[in-house]
Design a protein around this motif. Structure first.
Motif, PDB file in Angstrom:
ATOM      1  N   ASP A  92     -57.290 -48.750 -60.483  1.00 33.93           N
ATOM      2  CA  ASP A  92     -57.662 -49.178 -61.829  1.00 33.93           C
ATOM      3  C   ASP A  92     -58.185 -50.609 -61.836  1.00 33.93           C
ATOM      4  O   ASP A  92     -59.100 -50.944 -62.609  1.00 33.93           O
ATOM      5  N   SER A  93     -57.623 -51.456 -60.981  1.00 35.55           N
ATOM      6  CA  SER A  93     -58.108 -52.834 -60.887  1.00 35.55           C
ATOM      7  C   SER A  93     -59.545 -52.876 -60.368  1.00 35.55           C
ATOM      8  O   SER A  93     -60.360 -53.681 -60.828  1.00 35.55           O
ATOM      9  N   PHE A  94     -59.850 -51.996 -59.427  1.00 38.47           N
ATOM     10  CA  PHE A  94     -61.223 -51.925 -58.924  1.00 38.47           C
ATOM     11  C   PHE A  94     -62.177 -51.451 -60.015  1.00 38.47           C
ATOM     12  O   PHE A  94     -63.281 -51.994 -60.173  1.00 38.47           O
ATOM     13  N   ALA A  95     -61.751 -50.454 -60.802  1.00 40.70           N
ATOM     14  CA  ALA A  95     -62.581 -49.979 -61.906  1.00 40.70           C
ATOM     15  C   ALA A  95     -62.761 -51.063 -62.964  1.00 40.70           C
ATOM     16  O   ALA A  95     -63.854 -51.214 -63.543  1.00 40.70           O
ATOM     17  N   ALA A  96     -61.702 -51.832 -63.232  1.00 32.59           N
ATOM     18  CA  ALA A  96     -61.813 -52.924 -64.208  1.00 32.59           C
ATOM     19  C   ALA A  96     -62.781 -53.996 -63.721  1.00 32.59           C
ATOM     20  O   ALA A  96     -63.550 -54.560 -64.521  1.00 32.59           O
ATOM     21  N   ALA A  97     -62.780 -54.277 -62.421  1.00 38.47           N
ATOM     22  CA  ALA A  97     -63.740 -55.236 -61.875  1.00 38.47           C
ATOM     23  C   ALA A  97     -65.170 -54.734 -62.040  1.00 38.47           C
ATOM     24  O   ALA A  97     -66.084 -55.518 -62.329  1.00 38.47           O
ATOM     25  N   ALA A  98     -65.371 -53.430 -61.866  1.00 42.24           N
ATOM     26  CA  ALA A  98     -66.710 -52.865 -62.066  1.00 42.24           C
ATOM     27  C   ALA A  98     -67.141 -52.997 -63.525  1.00 42.24           C
ATOM     28  O   ALA A  98     -68.324 -53.241 -63.811  1.00 42.24           O
ATOM     29  N   ARG A  99     -66.196 -52.855 -64.471  1.00 44.48           N
ATOM     30  CA  ARG A  99     -66.543 -53.033 -65.888  1.00 44.48           C
ATOM     31  C   ARG A  99     -66.950 -54.475 -66.175  1.00 44.48           C
ATOM     32  O   ARG A  99     -67.887 -54.716 -66.947  1.00 44.48           O
ATOM     33  N   ILE A 100     -66.264 -55.425 -65.554  1.00 40.42           N
ATOM     34  CA  ILE A 100     -66.671 -56.821 -65.719  1.00 40.42           C
ATOM     35  C   ILE A 100     -68.074 -57.023 -65.157  1.00 40.42           C
ATOM     36  O   ILE A 100     -68.902 -57.744 -65.729  1.00 40.42           O
ATOM     37  N   GLY A 101     -68.369 -56.375 -64.030  1.00 37.70           N
ATOM     38  CA  GLY A 101     -69.726 -56.442 -63.485  1.00 37.70           C
ATOM     39  C   GLY A 101     -70.755 -55.851 -64.420  1.00 37.70           C
ATOM     40  O   GLY A 101     -71.883 -56.354 -64.522  1.00 37.70           O
ATOM     41  N   ALA A 102     -70.381 -54.791 -65.123  1.00 39.76           N
ATOM     42  CA  ALA A 102     -71.300 -54.192 -66.092  1.00 39.76           C
ATOM     43  C   ALA A 102     -71.577 -55.148 -67.244  1.00 39.76           C
ATOM     44  O   ALA A 102     -72.720 -55.270 -67.709  1.00 39.76           O
ATOM     45  N   TRP A 103     -70.544 -55.848 -67.715  1.00 36.94           N
ATOM     46  CA  TRP A 103     -70.773 -56.844 -68.765  1.00 36.94           C
ATOM     47  C   TRP A 103     -71.645 -57.984 -68.253  1.00 36.94           C
ATOM     48  O   TRP A 103     -72.420 -58.572 -69.021  1.00 36.94           O
ATOM     49  N   ALA A 104     -71.536 -58.311 -66.974  1.00 33.63           N
ATOM     50  CA  ALA A 104     -72.417 -59.339 -66.406  1.00 33.63           C
ATOM     51  C   ALA A 104     -73.880 -58.927 -66.537  1.00 33.63           C
ATOM     52  O   ALA A 104     -74.745 -59.754 -66.853  1.00 33.63           O
ATOM     53  N   VAL A 105     -74.156 -57.640 -66.321  1.00 33.96           N
ATOM     54  CA  VAL A 105     -75.530 -57.145 -66.492  1.00 33.96           C
ATOM     55  C   VAL A 105     -75.962 -57.273 -67.949  1.00 33.96           C
ATOM     56  O   VAL A 105     -77.090 -57.688 -68.247  1.00 33.96           O
ATOM     57  N   GLY A 106     -75.056 -56.932 -68.881  1.00 30.29           N
ATOM     58  CA  GLY A 106     -75.394 -57.035 -70.295  1.00 30.29           C
ATOM     59  C   GLY A 106     -75.697 -58.454 -70.715  1.00 30.29           C
ATOM     60  O   GLY A 106     -76.688 -58.716 -71.427  1.00 30.29           O
ATOM     61  N   TYR A 107     -74.879 -59.395 -70.279  1.00 29.39           N
ATOM     62  CA  TYR A 107     -75.121 -60.797 -70.642  1.00 29.39           C
ATOM     63  C   TYR A 107     -76.365 -61.347 -69.947  1.00 29.39           C
ATOM     64  O   TYR A 107     -77.038 -62.231 -70.490  1.00 29.39           O
ATOM     65  N   ALA A 108     -76.660 -60.841 -68.764  1.00 27.63           N
ATOM     66  CA  ALA A 108     -77.902 -61.260 -68.097  1.00 27.63           C
ATOM     67  C   ALA A 108     -79.122 -60.810 -68.893  1.00 27.63           C
ATOM     68  O   ALA A 108     -80.112 -61.552 -69.004  1.00 27.63           O
ATOM     69  N   LEU A 109     -79.077 -59.609 -69.460  1.00 30.36           N
ATOM     70  CA  LEU A 109     -80.179 -59.161 -70.313  1.00 30.36           C
ATOM     71  C   LEU A 109     -80.260 -59.997 -71.586  1.00 30.36           C
ATOM     72  O   LEU A 109     -81.355 -60.332 -72.057  1.00 30.36           O
ATOM     73  N   LEU A 110     -79.110 -60.363 -72.131  1.00 25.06           N
ATOM     74  CA  LEU A 110     -79.081 -61.193 -73.340  1.00 25.06           C
ATOM     75  C   LEU A 110     -79.663 -62.572 -73.079  1.00 25.06           C
ATOM     76  O   LEU A 110     -80.177 -63.221 -74.003  1.00 25.06           O
ATOM     77  N   ALA A 111     -79.605 -63.031 -71.833  1.00 22.91           N
ATOM     78  CA  ALA A 111     -80.157 -64.342 -71.491  1.00 22.91           C
ATOM     79  C   ALA A 111     -81.665 -64.407 -71.696  1.00 22.91           C
ATOM     80  O   ALA A 111     -82.231 -65.511 -71.746  1.00 22.91           O
ATOM     81  N   CYS A 112     -82.325 -63.271 -71.823  1.00 26.04           N
ATOM     82  CA  CYS A 112     -83.763 -63.272 -72.126  1.00 26.04           C
ATOM     83  C   CYS A 112     -84.039 -63.894 -73.495  1.00 26.04           C
ATOM     84  O   CYS A 112     -85.148 -64.400 -73.737  1.00 26.04           O
ATOM     85  N   CYS A 153     -70.548 -66.111 -64.460  1.00 25.26           N
ATOM     86  CA  CYS A 153     -69.082 -66.143 -64.399  1.00 25.26           C
ATOM     87  C   CYS A 153     -68.507 -64.736 -64.300  1.00 25.26           C
ATOM     88  O   CYS A 153     -67.594 -64.474 -63.500  1.00 25.26           O
ATOM     89  N   CYS A 154     -69.040 -63.814 -65.100  1.00 25.73           N
ATOM     90  CA  CYS A 154     -68.555 -62.430 -65.045  1.00 25.73           C
ATOM     91  C   CYS A 154     -68.820 -61.816 -63.681  1.00 25.73           C
ATOM     92  O   CYS A 154     -67.961 -61.106 -63.132  1.00 25.73           O
ATOM     93  N   ALA A 155     -69.996 -62.073 -63.120  1.00 24.43           N
ATOM     94  CA  ALA A 155     -70.318 -61.514 -61.807  1.00 24.43           C
ATOM     95  C   ALA A 155     -69.398 -62.069 -60.726  1.00 24.43           C
ATOM     96  O   ALA A 155     -68.938 -61.328 -59.837  1.00 24.43           O
ATOM     97  N   ALA A 156     -69.088 -63.380 -60.794  1.00 32.56           N
ATOM     98  CA  ALA A 156     -68.198 -63.980 -59.801  1.00 32.56           C
ATOM     99  C   ALA A 156     -66.787 -63.402 -59.910  1.00 32.56           C
ATOM    100  O   ALA A 156     -66.151 -63.081 -58.899  1.00 32.56           O
ATOM    101  N   VAL A 157     -66.297 -63.261 -61.140  1.00 34.84           N
ATOM    102  CA  VAL A 157     -64.962 -62.693 -61.338  1.00 34.84           C
ATOM    103  C   VAL A 157     -64.925 -61.236 -60.870  1.00 34.84           C
ATOM    104  O   VAL A 157     -63.968 -60.796 -60.219  1.00 34.84           O
ATOM    105  N   ALA A 158     -65.980 -60.478 -61.196  1.00 39.70           N
ATOM    106  CA  ALA A 158     -66.032 -59.070 -60.794  1.00 39.70           C
ATOM    107  C   ALA A 158     -66.021 -58.935 -59.279  1.00 39.70           C
ATOM    108  O   ALA A 158     -65.300 -58.090 -58.725  1.00 39.70           O
TER     109      ALA A 158
END
Length: 303
Positions: free
Chosen positions: A211-231, A242-247
């Motif tokens: 479950d911890s590995f799956a939670a890290a993948a979810r943080i990585g998914a939010w990193a993608v979302g915030y990267a798109l928002l950076a446009c 930060c999200c990508a580093a934590v993930a």
């Protein structure tokens, strides 16, 4: 039944709030701020305050029905954003654990293998500097420190010669290879049967690591979302980094623990499984290679 249903309902509501509503609401709030300010006015708090005041003075928000509908829509939007992140997290997990045969995957695997072999060669050369004095190995402290540093650097790439484009896939593969080397066990064939006899505490620990590995993948998914928002609002890129580093850090630790627990389960309960299927006696202490190989053949249904 009423207390039981109330407890289950409370846990489901808490899980829905923590996993869907809160992360999605935070993302929507960041998106609203970013689209309001933009790149040019990225730090203009007064502009944001003015936009909030204009929104609050709209007559439609004075109606209770409209406000309730707006809150419901925001909750649905936050849940939808979180569900999209979970879907993307599944793709990220598959990417981390993939065994690709496409040109890019082969190139990444070859690059990691070259780096691993280079570090392994340097480690073997440094290990050769250890001399034997009076029947005991000896080396200066600086040589021992260099050997330890090289071993850690090599293991950070992979525990065995890399066969996959990512560390995560190789870590799971290393667990299978180490179990096979130690006991002659085909982990893919034995694991489903071993899982059935594991004690509850071991099952909980393995579930927790997974479950911890799956939670890290979810943080990585939010990193993608915030990267798109950076446009639209460049400070969101900082959140994405930060999200990508934590993930990455959490996924590394979680999968390493997951693989260690799998190996430990075979170490501790492998002989018990062989005993239950009649391949070894109750007096045996260790799981011998020939028993592990026979058990693998039996569970593969290979005759």
């Amino acid at each position: 039944m009423n207390p039981l249903l109330a407890t289950l309902g409370g846990k489901l509501a808490e899980r829905w709030l923590n996993m869907l509503v809160l992360p999605g609401a935070l993302f929507l709030a960041t998106a609203a701020v970013g689209t309001t300010l933009g790149h040019r006015h990225w730090h203009d708090i007064e502009r944001l305050r003015t936009a909030l005041d204009d929104l609050a003075t709209r007559p439609a928000l004075d109606r209770a029905g409209t406000a309730a509908l707006l809150v419901a829509l925001l909750l649905l939007a936050a849940s939808a954003a979180s569900l999209a992140a979970q879907f993307l997290a599944g793709a990220i997990e598959r990417y981390w654990l993939r065994f690709g045969r496409d040109p890019l995957s082969r190139a990444l695997t070859a690059r990691r293998a070259r780096k691993w072999r280079e570090l392994d060669t340097r480690y073997e050369e440094a290990y050769g500097d250890i001399s034997v004095t009076e029947g005991r190995p000896w080396a200066p402290p600086e040589v021992l420190a260099r050997i330890e540093n090289l071993a850690e650097a090599r293991d950070r790439v992979a525990l065995h010669t890399p066969a996959r484009p990512t560390w995560y896939g190789d870590r799971v593969g290393a667990a299978r290879e180490r179990v096979h080397t130690a006991y002659g066990v085909d982990l893919a064939a034995v694991w489903p049967r071993l899982w059935l006899i594991l004690p509850e505490q071991a099952v909980r620990q393995i579930h927790s690591a997974r479950d911890s590995f799956a939670a890290a993948a979810r943080i990585g998914a939010w990193a993608v979302g915030y990267a798109l928002l950076a446009c639209w609002w460049w400070p969101a890129a900082l959140v994405a980094v930060c999200c990508a580093a934590v993930a990455r850090s959490r996924a590394h630790d979680a999968l390493d623990l997951f693989a260690e627990l799998i190996e430990a389960a075979v170490d501790v309960h492998g002989r018990e499984l062989a005993e239950r299927v009649g391949l070894t006696g109750a007096g045996s202490v260790v799981l011998a290679d020939e028993v592990g190989e026979r058990m693998s053949e039996l569970f593969r249904k290979s005759g």
